[in-house]
Write an enzyme that holds these catalytic residues in place. Structure first.
Site, PDB file in Angstrom:
ATOM      1  N   ASP A 151      -7.232  -4.329  -4.782  1.00 31.80           N
ATOM      2  CA  ASP A 151      -7.618  -4.170  -3.616  1.00 31.80           C
ATOM      3  C   ASP A 151      -8.475  -2.716  -3.707  1.00 31.80           C
ATOM      4  O   ASP A 151      -8.681  -2.184  -2.498  1.00 31.80           O
ATOM      5  CB  ASP A 151      -6.401  -4.047  -2.518  1.00 31.80           C
ATOM      6  CG  ASP A 151      -7.016  -3.657  -1.050  1.00 31.80           C
ATOM      7  OD1 ASP A 151      -7.682  -4.328  -0.628  1.00 31.80           O
ATOM      8  OD2 ASP A 151      -6.025  -3.013  -0.454  1.00 31.80           O
ATOM      9  N   ASP A 169       0.992  -1.098   0.066  1.00 31.25           N
ATOM     10  CA  ASP A 169      -0.061  -0.133  -0.167  1.00 31.25           C
ATOM     11  C   ASP A 169       0.859   1.240  -0.057  1.00 31.25           C
ATOM     12  O   ASP A 169       1.795   1.321   0.976  1.00 31.25           O
ATOM     13  CB  ASP A 169      -0.805  -0.052   1.218  1.00 31.25           C
ATOM     14  CG  ASP A 169      -2.069  -0.933   0.975  1.00 31.25           C
ATOM     15  OD1 ASP A 169      -2.696  -0.855  -0.250  1.00 31.25           O
ATOM     16  OD2 ASP A 169      -2.349  -1.965   1.845  1.00 31.25           O
TER      17      ASP A 169
END
Length: 1008
Positions: free
Chosen positions: A366, A256
């Site tokens: 995601d 991320d």
């Protein structure tokens, strides 16, 4: 009495656990560590845990240890980048985290240097870090391999359930364990097993031997023989019970870009993860790894160019796969269509420049739902395939296919695959109890022979472990479980397209709505507002400079550097509001810098425009630029605060020069303490502070049903999980309406603008709203300033409108999506909060009402009530999310006809990008329109300098689902190219009309 299979499996697990205690023959500690240059001992607490710290030590293994069996084991108390340097000048770098703590070495003597943070992979602080472990071991390879193989047999037995191969596997494992020659010396045995779970529960252990003996040569040989015998037995069983199913493994490390840690830590996570992946490639010919995100590689050019060069070599060898084709893995619900275009344009260009390849697979595992505009954007960007697994997170309904064609708004299709791995999703494991459920859950078996499976620790990075690579080799010999091999994402989709060409696949039409994480459309309002401002400021800066070029100025420079900052902050844990506070402090600072630079570029372009306009005698000239395709009346706030609201019209994509003295207010504006009106609207503000009446004069229709702009606070916005991400369906069970305002007052009453201010208070917070009606307005603006100091509460505006319709229209990227206003099905019930860009509209034949905004995304439409979420107060992962003051504007707009007939998009454009003005003197009054667009009404996406070669790129789109004729009118000497893709290259478009429903079209405009 014979044991059951379950009992025998339990027994196996106990015996297998025992083997691990003899995995190392010998060990030796590594002493002499320094922490920031000062000595630190084993098991000593760090002197401090501030920022990045550095450990250094030297290590030397005994000469009697075989080099290939030496391993370094480290646990320093945090995540680290470790570099091992050898006397001959060679070095190797690894990532150290809880899942990567054992490393091979290339020599007996070496130094260890680290960059370490007192954090765990998900940003969690280690509040008491210490040097937990630092030693060299002589790995007993025979025990290690056997232990792992037996673990995989036990995992297979557990996952296969009542499969008929199970008794054979249990018997093979039992026979293997019985064949071992195992030590039993009391002192060594007790010392070796002292750290076992049960042993640690003993009141007081006896004195332990500091370095207990490992297996003897004979005992180790028995383990090696047992491994070979068990492998042979597995191969025999595989012939009788062949593999069932096929998986393509892709090594992966979802990193991320920012989430529970700030971006500066991501930069370190990248280096740790990438070095780990490269080290595995050096030791395995078969291992394959994929990593998306052009931004990461661009960052690596700055942070570690040598590492990037090593990655390039592995890309060229086909071992490292760059995927995705986008600048980052962005949220796709909130960015404009032009932003999504730039994600692909700048992503594909970077990958091609850096690695010599473009991508055909969009990799978004995601993200929190997917815009129906995406398939067309991908196709025009050379991407024909799409991957995600997030659709599996929906809580109520599931898309019925996992191998299907995804059809976008315009009809474009991309081949889509999603796998359902219950063991950490896209952060999967290489083990039989991961393979089996993933294959079992694959619903597309009849259409394609294999499913993809991404493996490796992720979200916080880390990636694949050496054990995973070793497991894959062992599992090749197993019976009954799916066959799995390392492969590439591109290779998987190439085979999938062949299957799709031969078999009929299901089709999913339109947006992919995630029935979860709906609050990400509202949380962290500040970054959402600045992001939208930055998008619009860049598009406008490019447009103004391009118009100036068409009037004779130099070709403008690309604003790619600024766009990259915007695209970075569209990452799916930044823009949605699901990160920690430090992320938003940095993101808002970055976006603010983009806005400032774009505004400066706009000012520079206005100066250039002014210099290229005809000279004349207007001393007090006002230059007005319309950077849109909507004809707009003059409405502006000048630098000195003067408000203008005149009847004169500025043509689309034109520059108008007015004598400021001639600009008079449009007629009809009147105001009193609780009402105002102009030629288009009549408005009454009730004593509750809401809109009691909104009459559309042309039709005579009352637009509100009872009252609109009702402010409701929901003090039980306390989702059961994912605080910043979610708003649960029952949030509205407890609501408090703000209907006793502190004050209502007329604060402006001029010829151009009138305003009534309403102040509400709720507990520790205040909401100040100024209802604004300008002389030429077709909408009622509600300028809102919220000073919020309440946690876990949600503030919304509810607007019952005088319209009945079964569907509402929500603006999205490059078009609109219609959603039900009723709740007949579970799908409709689950869509209680959904994304809209600049407007949401409910219309019946002949009349409708729209709610416009310049900063918000979370909306609802239930019956005749249009709702919009204004602010939340979650406490995780940012306890101060949306604390303090924020300002934005929304508006109510009644109109005749459907939304696209009543000018809703035009007004939404005006609210988000007002006309651009500059004051000048010595110019000639008049209007100058370098570009004309004729035919079917279309919307403006952008006008920008071409990234390669000369000319400008004009991009338009059809926003409402119509088709028809379309033509461009250009100045003398200018020509428009044949159709271009979003990559600014010639493309073959399909469709019988010049513009098709929701089509995005681009041209290169050249002079000469």
């Amino acid at each position: 009495m014979p044991l059951t299979i379950a009992q025998r499996l339990d027994s196996l697990k106990v015996r297998i656990t025992e083997l691990a205690h003899w995995r190392d023959r010998y060990s030796t500690p590594i002493d002499g560590w320094t922490f920031e240059g000062e000595p630190i001992a084993h098991h000593q607490d760090w002197p401090h845990r501030n920022g990045v710290v550095h450990f250094v030590a030297s290590a030397e293994a005994p000469q009697s240890w075989p080099l290939q069996d030496i391993r370094l084991q480290l646990d320093l108390g945090g995540e680290s980048l470790i570099t091992l340097s050898y006397p001959d000048g060679e070095s190797e770098t690894f990532g150290l985290d809880p899942y990567h703590q054992e490393f091979p070495v290339k020599g007996r003597r070496f130094t260890i240097a680290t960059e370490t943070v007192a954090r765990f992979p998900f940003g969690e602080p280690n509040r008491a870090p210490r040097l937990n472990k630092a030693r060299l071991i002589w790995l007993d390879g025979a025990v290690h391999r056997l232990h792992l193989l037996l673990k995989q047999v036990a995992e297979s037995v557990g996952a296969l359930g009542d499969h008929e191969v199970v008794p054979h596997l249990v018997e093979a494992a039992e026979r293997t364990l019985r064949s071992l020659d195992w030590p039993s010396d009391t002192a060594a045995y007790i010392s070796r097993t002292a750290d076992a779970v049960m042993q640690q529960k003993i009141w007081e252990l006896p004195e332990l031997v500091s370095d207990p003996a490992g297996l003897s040569e004979e005992q180790s040989a028995s383990a090696a023989a047992a491994f070979e015998a068990l492998t042979a037995r597995l191969k025999e069983l595989q012939k009788r019970f062949p593999p069932n199913g096929e998986l393509v493994l892709t090594g992966h490390a979802h990193i991320d870009l920012a989430w529970l840690w700030p971006y500066r830590e991501t930069r370190r996570k990248m280096r740790r993860t990438f070095n780990t992946a490269l080290s595995l490639m050096e030791r395995s010919e078969d291992f394959r790894f994929n990593q998306s995100t052009a931004h990461y590689y661009a960052q690596m050019e700055e942070d570690d160019p040598e590492l990037l060069e090593r990655i390039k070599k592995k890309v060229a060898e086909g071992k490292w796969e760059t995927v995705g084709g986008m600048w980052v893995e962005p949220d796709t619900n909130m960015p404009t269509g032009e932003s999504l275009v730039r994600q692909v344009l700048y992503g594909q260009r970077y990958f091609e420049k850096t690695f010599g390849t473009r991508h055909t697979v969009c990799w978004l595992p995601d993200c929190f739902g997917f815009s129906g505009a995406l398939p067309q954007i991908l196709k025009q960007g050379g991407i024909d395939s799409f991957f995600t697994i997030k659709v599996n997170w929906s809580e109520t309904n599931h898309i019925p296919s996992d191998f299907f064609w995804w059809k976008g708004l315009d009809g474009s299709r991309v081949l889509t695959h999603t796998f359902d791995n219950p063991m950490q999703g896209y952060n999967g494991f290489v083990q039989p109890d991961c393979y089996l459920p993933t294959w079992k859950n694959f619903r597309g078996k009849a259409q394609h022979h294999a499913s993809l499976l991404a493996v490796g620790y992720g979200d916080g990075g880390g990636g694949v472990t050496p054990e995973m690579v070793e497991r894959e080799v062992q599992l090749r010999d197993f019976p009954a479980i799916p066959q799995a091999r390392w492969g590439t994402v591109k290779g998987f989709y190439e085979q999938a397209h062949r299957s799709a060409s031969e078999k009929k696949l299901p089709v999913w039409d339109g947006e992919i709505y995630l029935e979860l994480h709906r609050a990400t459309l509202t949380t962290q309002s500040g970054v959402k507002r600045k992001h939208r401002q930055a998008e619009r400021a860049l598009i406008t800066a490019e447009t103004l400079a391009s118009l100036a070029h068409m009037l004779g100025a130099e070709k403008p420079k690309s604003l790619e550097a600024d766009w990259r900052v915007v695209l970075k902050n569209e990452f799916h844990d930044i823009l949605p509001g699901s990160s920690i506070r430090e992320v938003y402090q940095y993101a808002e600072q970055e976006l603010g810098g983009v806005i400032d630079h774009a505004k400066a570029e706009q000012a520079k372009a206005l100066q250039t425009l002014s210099a290229n306009l005809p000279k004349g005698g207007v001393a007090d000239a006002l230059i007005v630029v319309n950077p849109s395709l909507a004809p707009r009346p003059v409405s502006a706030t000048l630098a000195d605060g003067t408000v203008l609201s005149a009847a004169e019209i500025v043509a689309p994509l034109s520059i108008a020069v007015f004598d400021r003295r001639t600009l008079q207010p449009a007629g009809g504006l009147k105001a009193s303490s609780d009402r105002f009106e102009n030629d288009h609207l009549s408005v009454v503000i009730g004593k509750d502070g809401a809109v009691a009446s909104l009459i559309h004069k042309a039709s005579g229709r009352e637009a509100v049903d009872g009252s609109a702009n009702q402010l409701w606070v929901y003090p039980a916005d306390k989702p059961r999980n994912w605080d910043a991400w979610d708003v649960d369906a029952d949030y509205a069970e407890k609501g408090v309406r703000l209907e006793a305002p502190e004050s209502i007052s007329l604060v402006e009453n001029g010829p151009h603008r009138a305003a009534i201010r309403v102040v509400h208070r709720y507990r520790n917070s205040s909401v100040t709203q100024i209802y604004v009606l300008t002389a030429n307005a077709r909408r009622l603006d509600i300028e809102t300033t919220i000073d919020w100091h309440d946690r876990r509460t949600l503030l919304r505006t509810l607007n019952p409108v005088g319209v009945q319709a079964r569907k509402a229209t929500f603006e999205c990227a490059f078009g609109v999506v219609e959603r039900a206003t009723h709740t007949n099905t579970s799908w409709e019930q689950a869509m209680f909060e959904a994304a809209a860009h600049r407007f949401i509209d409910i219309s019946e034949p002949g009349f409708g009402v729209a709610l416009l905004n310049n900063a918000k995304y979370g909306h609802s439409a239930r019956g005749n009530v249009i709702g919009m979420s204004l602010v939340r107060g979650p406490i995780y992962p940012d306890p101060l999310a949306d604390e303090g003051e924020q300002s934005f504007t929304y508006a109510l707009m009644p109109h005749e006809g459907a939304w696209h007939e009543g000018g809703v998009l035009d007004e939404a454009l005006d609210l988000n990008q007002p006309l651009v003005t500059a004051e000048a003197s010595g110019l000639s009054a008049g209007s100058f329109a370098p570009i004309g667009v004729e035919g079917t009404p279309v919307a403006f996406s952008g006008l920008k300098p071409a990234e390669e070669g000369d000319g400008l790129i004009l991009r338009l789109y059809e926003p409402a689902g119509r088709r028809g004729r379309l033509s461009l009118a250009l100045p003398s000497g200018w020509t428009a190219s044949q159709p271009l893709s979003i990559l600014e290259e010639p493309m073959e478009r399909k469709g019988p009309a010049d513009i098709m429903p929701f089509e995005v079209r681009s041209w290169r405009l050249r002079k000469g």
